[in-house]
Structure formats: C-alpha cells, structure tokens
Design a protein around this motif. Structure first.
Motif, short mmCIF file in Angstrom:
data_model
loop_
_atom_site.label_atom_id
_atom_site.label_comp_id
_atom_site.label_asym_id
_atom_site.label_seq_id
_atom_site.Cartn_x
_atom_site.Cartn_y
_atom_site.Cartn_z
N LEU A 141 0.82 -1.20 0.00
CA LEU A 141 0.00 0.00 0.00
C LEU A 141 0.86 1.26 0.00
O LEU A 141 1.88 1.34 0.67
N ILE A 142 0.45 2.23 -0.79
CA ILE A 142 1.09 3.54 -0.80
C ILE A 142 0.02 4.60 -0.58
O ILE A 142 -1.18 4.31 -0.70
N GLU A 143 0.44 5.81 -0.25
CA GLU A 143 -0.52 6.89 -0.04
C GLU A 143 -0.31 8.00 -1.06
O GLU A 143 0.82 8.41 -1.32
N LEU A 144 -1.42 8.47 -1.64
CA LEU A 144 -1.40 9.56 -2.61
C LEU A 144 -2.11 10.77 -2.02
O LEU A 144 -3.14 10.62 -1.34
N ASP A 145 -1.59 11.97 -2.31
CA ASP A 145 -2.33 13.15 -1.88
C ASP A 145 -3.56 13.31 -2.77
O ASP A 145 -3.73 12.60 -3.77
N ARG A 146 -4.45 14.21 -2.39
CA ARG A 146 -5.74 14.31 -3.09
C ARG A 146 -5.58 14.57 -4.58
O ARG A 146 -6.23 13.93 -5.41
N ASP A 147 -4.71 15.50 -4.96
CA ASP A 147 -4.56 15.83 -6.38
C ASP A 147 -4.09 14.63 -7.18
O ASP A 147 -4.63 14.34 -8.26
N ASP A 148 -3.08 13.92 -6.68
CA ASP A 148 -2.56 12.77 -7.41
C ASP A 148 -3.59 11.66 -7.50
O ASP A 148 -3.74 11.01 -8.55
N PHE A 149 -4.31 11.42 -6.41
CA PHE A 149 -5.33 10.38 -6.42
C PHE A 149 -6.43 10.71 -7.42
O PHE A 149 -6.85 9.84 -8.22
N GLU A 150 -6.90 11.94 -7.42
CA GLU A 150 -8.00 12.28 -8.32
C GLU A 150 -7.55 12.30 -9.79
O GLU A 150 -8.34 11.99 -10.68
N LYS A 151 -6.29 12.63 -10.04
CA LYS A 151 -5.77 12.51 -11.40
C LYS A 151 -5.79 11.06 -11.87
O LYS A 151 -6.13 10.76 -13.02
N GLN A 152 -5.42 10.14 -10.95
CA GLN A 152 -5.46 8.72 -11.28
C GLN A 152 -6.89 8.25 -11.54
O GLN A 152 -7.14 7.42 -12.42
N LEU A 153 -7.85 8.79 -10.78
CA LEU A 153 -9.24 8.43 -11.00
C LEU A 153 -9.71 8.89 -12.38
O LEU A 153 -10.34 8.12 -13.12
N ILE A 154 -9.44 10.13 -12.73
CA ILE A 154 -9.87 10.65 -14.02
C ILE A 154 -9.27 9.83 -15.15
O ILE A 154 -9.94 9.49 -16.14
N LEU A 155 -7.99 9.47 -15.01
CA LEU A 155 -7.29 8.71 -16.05
C LEU A 155 -7.85 7.29 -16.18
O LEU A 155 -8.06 6.80 -17.31
N ASN A 156 -8.14 6.64 -15.06
CA ASN A 156 -8.42 5.20 -15.11
C ASN A 156 -9.89 4.82 -15.04
O ASN A 156 -10.25 3.72 -15.46
N THR A 157 -10.75 5.69 -14.52
CA THR A 157 -12.18 5.33 -14.53
C THR A 157 -12.81 5.53 -15.89
O THR A 157 -13.91 5.03 -16.15
N THR A 158 -12.14 6.26 -16.77
CA THR A 158 -12.68 6.49 -18.11
C THR A 158 -12.21 5.44 -19.11
O THR A 158 -12.64 5.46 -20.26
N LYS A 159 -11.35 4.53 -18.69
CA LYS A 159 -10.89 3.46 -19.58
C LYS A 159 -11.93 2.34 -19.63
O LYS A 159 -12.76 2.21 -18.73
N PRO A 160 -11.89 1.51 -20.67
CA PRO A 160 -12.84 0.40 -20.74
C PRO A 160 -12.69 -0.53 -19.55
O PRO A 160 -11.57 -0.80 -19.08
#
Length: 236
Positions: A206-225
């Motif tokens: 497990l690693i920890e991401l700050d809010r900005d990095d986490f939400e960038k990962q969400l935007i990038l990966n929740t829109t993929k198939p």
C-alpha cells in the motif's frame, strides 16, 4: 459545517477540496445509496460510511491509501500460507453472502472495523451493481466447502474500489486478496483504492497519494474500458 444532500435530486456532491480535515475526509451528509449515487460518488473518490442507525455520511479522506501494479507485493508469510492451504478461492459466486458476512461482527477481522456499517439498503444497491457487472466479490472456502473469508468492491474502468473484507478463520481474507489482486492487475486494473491505511493492507504494498494525485489517477483510469470478468475459479 458540511453540506446536506437532497435525497430527491440527482447526486451532486460538493467539491472534494471542501472535505474536513478532522474527521479526515468527511464531506457531506444525506443522500441515498443507489447504483446512480454510488457510481457518481466513487468516480470522484467519495464513498458512504456510517453506522446503520446514523444519518448517511460521505467521505473522501486524504492522503488516500492505494495499491498499484508497481507497488503490489505478496508478503512472504502469506505466500507460504497460501501455497500450503487447501482453500478454494472463487470470484463472483456468492456476492450477497460476502456482503452479509462483512456486515456482521467477526472474530478475525482484517477490515477497518469489527462492527457493522453495511446496512440492508447498501447490500441491495451493491448487489444491483454486481448483477450489472460493476461490483465484484472474492470468496474463500475451506476444505469443508464453508465460506470462511473474502472481500467485495466496486469496479469502474480500471479501478477497483475495495469496500470491506471478512475472515471467519485467521488469514482467510489475506489469502483471498493475495490470490485475486495479481489476476486483477493482469487483466488491466491500474489502481486498487483501499481508502484508508491499515496494517493488514500495508503488507501488500500500500502507498498513499495526496488528493490531487489520487483524483488525477481516477480521471485517467475510470474512463478506460472496464476489464473482462475475473475467472470464477481463482485457486483450487
């Protein structure tokens, strides 16, 4: 003060930057748990968490605890235990039973609590998402064919939002996670959201991401198939 959401409107959450620092991540109250509300919330990194007798509360803590393909590892003791056990591990064949077990107090807790925060309306909503292929369960069966551990979560694009685990015997949920996570990463999952750091999941990289990095990962990966489904049998 937090915003209070209208149950009768389409889900609209406050900006996550408005989440409280203490308690960490509390964002809003009210609303409902339906497939639409849950999908909208999780895409923004927001999740429901409250005792069943309390008002609905929505959270988005920071930093955010996650596991990635690069950070994931199986602890040596867990790998050794997994290789020696006669456990049978499956996916998506007992979703409701897993949720119900997670909702019950348990003696061997690998989750963030030992009580229950999973209400009947949550079970119904997540089961609807499961029938639509949007929520997954992983089941741990002992040599006698008894369900003794597992976990469930929501899947959006290439993200798994882990919700809860249970164990009715020591290490059952660890075995289930150690078996399922590599297969999820092989299928294309880029992020497992663990919400908050626990000693149990920290051992898996497990690693920890700050809010900005986490939400960038969400935007990038929740829109993929969305990935194809896990195999029914993960370990015989």
């Amino acid at each position: 003060m937090i915003d209070w959401l209208d149950d009768y409107q389409r889900p609209t959450f406050p900006d996550t930057s408005r989440a409280m620092h203490e308690p960490n991540g509390l964002l809003a109250g009210g609303g409902i748990v339906s497939p639409l509300w849950l999908d909208t919330a999780y895409r923004q990194g927001i999740f429901p968490w409250n005792d069943p007798e309390e008002e609905r509360m929505w959270w988005t803590p920071s930093p955010r605890a996650v596991i990635t393909p690069a950070s994931f590892r199986i602890p040596r003791t867990v790998r050794k235990d997994l290789n020696s056990t006669k456990a049978h591990i499956t996916a998506n064949i007992a979703f409701r039973r897993v949720m119900q077990a997670c909702a019950e107090p348990r003696g061997f807790s690998d989750s963030k609590d030992v009580g229950t925060w999973i209400s009947q309306d949550m079970i119904d909503a997540y089961e609807s998402l499961h029938r639509a292929g949007r929520a997954i369960s992983v089941e741990h069966w002992n040599a006698n064919g008894e369900l003794t551990g597992g976990f469930y979560g929501l899947m959006i694009g290439r993200v798994i939002f882990g919700e809860s685990m249970f164990s009715h015997e020591p290490n059952a949920s660890k075995r289930a996670f150690a078996t399922a996570a590599p297969k999820l990463f092989e299928l294309g999952i880029e992020l497992i959201d663990c919400q908050m750091k626990t000693e149990h999941l920290a051992r898996f990289g497990l690693i920890e991401l700050d809010r900005d990095d986490f939400e960038k990962q969400l935007i990038l990966n929740t829109t993929k198939p969305t990935i194809r489904a896990l195999p029914v049998v993960l370990k015989r």
